[in-house]
Design a protein around this motif. Sequence first.
Motif, PDB file in Angstrom:
ATOM      1  N   ALA A 149      46.701  33.200  33.214  1.00 26.23           N
ATOM      2  CA  ALA A 149      47.604  34.021  34.000  1.00 26.23           C
ATOM      3  C   ALA A 149      48.594  33.162  34.777  1.00 26.23           C
ATOM      4  N   ASP A 150      49.815  33.672  34.905  1.00 22.96           N
ATOM      5  CA  ASP A 150      50.867  32.992  35.648  1.00 22.96           C
ATOM      6  C   ASP A 150      50.468  32.890  37.127  1.00 22.96           C
ATOM      7  N   ALA A 151      50.628  31.709  37.713  1.00 20.51           N
ATOM      8  CA  ALA A 151      50.217  31.491  39.102  1.00 20.51           C
ATOM      9  C   ALA A 151      51.014  32.370  40.060  1.00 20.51           C
ATOM     10  N   GLN A 152      52.312  32.556  39.775  1.00 23.20           N
ATOM     11  CA  GLN A 152      53.137  33.388  40.638  1.00 23.20           C
ATOM     12  C   GLN A 152      52.686  34.854  40.579  1.00 23.20           C
ATOM     13  N   LEU A 153      52.287  35.299  39.370  1.00 21.89           N
ATOM     14  CA  LEU A 153      51.768  36.656  39.227  1.00 21.89           C
ATOM     15  C   LEU A 153      50.532  36.841  40.097  1.00 21.89           C
ATOM     16  N   LEU A 154      49.604  35.896  40.026  1.00 25.27           N
ATOM     17  CA  LEU A 154      48.380  36.005  40.815  1.00 25.27           C
ATOM     18  C   LEU A 154      48.680  36.047  42.309  1.00 25.27           C
ATOM     19  N   THR A 155      49.670  35.258  42.738  1.00 27.31           N
ATOM     20  CA  THR A 155      50.041  35.233  44.157  1.00 27.31           C
ATOM     21  C   THR A 155      50.576  36.596  44.595  1.00 27.31           C
ATOM     22  N   GLU A 156      51.462  37.189  43.786  1.00 26.94           N
ATOM     23  CA  GLU A 156      52.058  38.481  44.137  1.00 26.94           C
ATOM     24  C   GLU A 156      51.012  39.592  44.139  1.00 26.94           C
ATOM     25  N   VAL A 157      50.129  39.560  43.150  1.00 23.53           N
ATOM     26  CA  VAL A 157      49.121  40.611  43.026  1.00 23.53           C
ATOM     27  C   VAL A 157      48.125  40.542  44.177  1.00 23.53           C
ATOM     28  N   ARG A 158      47.643  39.350  44.483  1.00 24.63           N
ATOM     29  CA  ARG A 158      46.630  39.209  45.530  1.00 24.63           C
ATOM     30  C   ARG A 158      47.182  39.542  46.910  1.00 24.63           C
ATOM     31  N   ALA A 159      48.486  39.430  47.068  1.00 26.07           N
ATOM     32  CA  ALA A 159      49.099  39.798  48.344  1.00 26.07           C
ATOM     33  C   ALA A 159      49.046  41.306  48.576  1.00 26.07           C
ATOM     34  N   LEU A 160      48.924  42.075  47.485  1.00 24.59           N
ATOM     35  CA  LEU A 160      48.873  43.534  47.602  1.00 24.59           C
ATOM     36  C   LEU A 160      47.460  44.073  47.789  1.00 24.59           C
ATOM     37  N   VAL A 161      46.460  43.279  47.405  1.00 25.58           N
ATOM     38  CA  VAL A 161      45.076  43.758  47.496  1.00 25.58           C
ATOM     39  C   VAL A 161      44.719  44.050  48.955  1.00 25.58           C
ATOM     40  N   GLY A 162      44.128  45.216  49.174  1.00 21.03           N
ATOM     41  CA  GLY A 162      43.768  45.640  50.517  1.00 21.03           C
ATOM     42  C   GLY A 162      44.809  46.524  51.170  1.00 21.03           C
TER      43      GLY A 162
ATOM     44  N   GLU B 101      41.931  48.421  46.066  1.00 23.24           N
ATOM     45  CA  GLU B 101      40.651  47.797  46.364  1.00 23.24           C
ATOM     46  C   GLU B 101      40.540  46.395  45.786  1.00 23.24           C
ATOM     47  N   SER B 102      40.953  46.228  44.530  1.00 24.00           N
ATOM     48  CA  SER B 102      40.793  44.907  43.912  1.00 24.00           C
ATOM     49  C   SER B 102      41.629  44.804  42.645  1.00 24.00           C
ATOM     50  N   VAL B 103      41.958  43.578  42.293  1.00 23.48           N
ATOM     51  CA  VAL B 103      42.541  43.240  40.999  1.00 23.48           C
ATOM     52  C   VAL B 103      41.715  42.083  40.465  1.00 23.48           C
ATOM     53  N   GLY B 104      41.043  42.306  39.355  1.00 27.04           N
ATOM     54  CA  GLY B 104      40.154  41.288  38.826  1.00 27.04           C
ATOM     55  C   GLY B 104      40.883  40.109  38.217  1.00 27.04           C
ATOM     56  N   ASP B 105      40.129  39.087  37.885  1.00 28.41           N
ATOM     57  CA  ASP B 105      40.700  37.945  37.167  1.00 28.41           C
ATOM     58  C   ASP B 105      41.135  38.387  35.770  1.00 28.41           C
ATOM     59  N   GLU B 106      42.000  37.602  35.165  1.00 33.07           N
ATOM     60  CA  GLU B 106      42.470  37.915  33.819  1.00 33.07           C
ATOM     61  C   GLU B 106      41.278  37.931  32.844  1.00 33.07           C
ATOM     62  N   LYS B 107      41.190  39.030  32.064  1.00 32.78           N
ATOM     63  CA  LYS B 107      40.103  39.197  31.102  1.00 32.78           C
ATOM     64  C   LYS B 107      40.686  39.492  29.725  1.00 32.78           C
ATOM     65  N   THR B 108      39.936  39.096  28.700  1.00 32.28           N
ATOM     66  CA  THR B 108      40.308  39.417  27.327  1.00 32.28           C
ATOM     67  C   THR B 108      39.273  40.367  26.751  1.00 32.28           C
ATOM     68  N   THR B 109      39.744  41.523  26.291  1.00 32.98           N
ATOM     69  CA  THR B 109      38.879  42.542  25.696  1.00 32.98           C
ATOM     70  C   THR B 109      39.369  42.834  24.276  1.00 32.98           C
ATOM     71  N   GLY B 110      38.717  43.798  23.635  1.00 35.42           N
ATOM     72  CA  GLY B 110      39.143  44.196  22.305  1.00 35.42           C
ATOM     73  C   GLY B 110      40.542  44.775  22.293  1.00 35.42           C
ATOM     74  N   LEU B 111      40.969  45.363  23.423  1.00 33.66           N
ATOM     75  CA  LEU B 111      42.321  45.920  23.498  1.00 33.66           C
ATOM     76  C   LEU B 111      43.377  44.840  23.680  1.00 33.66           C
ATOM     77  N   GLY B 112      43.031  43.798  24.409  1.00 29.86           N
ATOM     78  CA  GLY B 112      43.990  42.738  24.699  1.00 29.86           C
ATOM     79  C   GLY B 112      43.584  41.996  25.954  1.00 29.86           C
ATOM     80  N   THR B 113      44.548  41.281  26.544  1.00 33.03           N
ATOM     81  CA  THR B 113      44.305  40.459  27.723  1.00 33.03           C
ATOM     82  C   THR B 113      45.028  41.058  28.923  1.00 33.03           C
ATOM     83  N   GLY B 114      44.330  41.174  30.042  1.00 29.16           N
ATOM     84  CA  GLY B 114      44.963  41.756  31.213  1.00 29.16           C
ATOM     85  C   GLY B 114      44.052  41.776  32.422  1.00 29.16           C
ATOM     86  N   PHE B 115      44.279  42.759  33.305  1.00 35.11           N
ATOM     87  CA  PHE B 115      43.615  42.802  34.606  1.00 35.11           C
ATOM     88  C   PHE B 115      43.025  44.193  34.863  1.00 35.11           C
TER      89      PHE B 115
END
Length: 325
Positions: A2-15, A130-144
């Motif tokens: 996952a892009d570091a900037q994406l993680l920064t923006e997303v985690r700022a919204l959690v809560g 409430e939360s945004v999980g770490d990047e995961k890869t599933t049968g559908l694809g990769t995401g959060f």
Amino acid sequence: MADAQLLTEVRALVGREYGRVYAWDEINAPMIRQWCEIMGVHNPLYTDAAVAANSAQDGLVAPPAMLQVWCMEGFHLNNYAPGSTTENPYEVLKVIEAYGYPSVVAVNSELSFERNLRPGEKLYYTTRLESVGDEKTTGLGTGFFVTLVMRYFVEHKSGDEAVGQLLFRVFKFRPATAPAAPAPTLTEQPTPVATRPKPGMSDDTRFFWEGCDAGKLLIQRCTQCHTLRHPPAPVCIECHSFDWDSVQASGRASLYSFVIMHYPQVAPFDHPNPIGLIELAEGVRLVAGLTGVTRDELHIGQALQLHFQTFDGELTLPMFRPAAE
């Protein structure tokens, strides 16, 4: 990764807490009655004031599963009740999408309740990311995995009261790349022959399909109150007993209603394809194909007779045709 900037923006919204969304109407008996009718719920605590008044509830209550319904926007998108927030609690999905995760699928929804709601009460809810999980890869694809919690309150002059909450989780993802299709060969492949789709079979319905294989139309029967029911179900709709057996239908029936399927034309069915809602002499109804009759010959109340037809050498279905005079 996952892009570091994406993680920064997303985690700022959690809560983050988003403002109130109000119900259009107070809890009311007409909406409760309509919901119960549509959902097939027959609990007098929801619709019978006399019964409810003499119960432990001491009056009518709303079905708990209606909690989310009261604050929905209605027929038009985002048409929320006056005073509701204009904030978008799903803004985090837009942030993730901008980084190349365009797809979304609902994963799970969990309702929990503090108490029953009563006619005359007015609801609103607030939303928390409430939360945004770490990047995961599933049968559908990769995401959060993104989780939001909507908390529902009843308005009181003395202070609002929490009455329940809805946990809603989605997967915002980049679809997996489908494997490349194999190159066609020069050898001509035979055209597959369409066969009748097989019905889903469970422990509740196995007896019915095994009966069809044996040339018997079996109806489920409660062994406690002797109520017949179809489609098969694990519990009696009248006395709620789990004990049941089955009885063989006589095969006599009448046409309660019907449709003629013209389009789309799906192999291997014949078209036009008449399909009937059949009322058995025993009092239950089932959907089945109609044979040996044209559209002009069909009429409501028509006497019918059961016969079994085997398709593709393995699937036996109950069909109905006009009864002999």
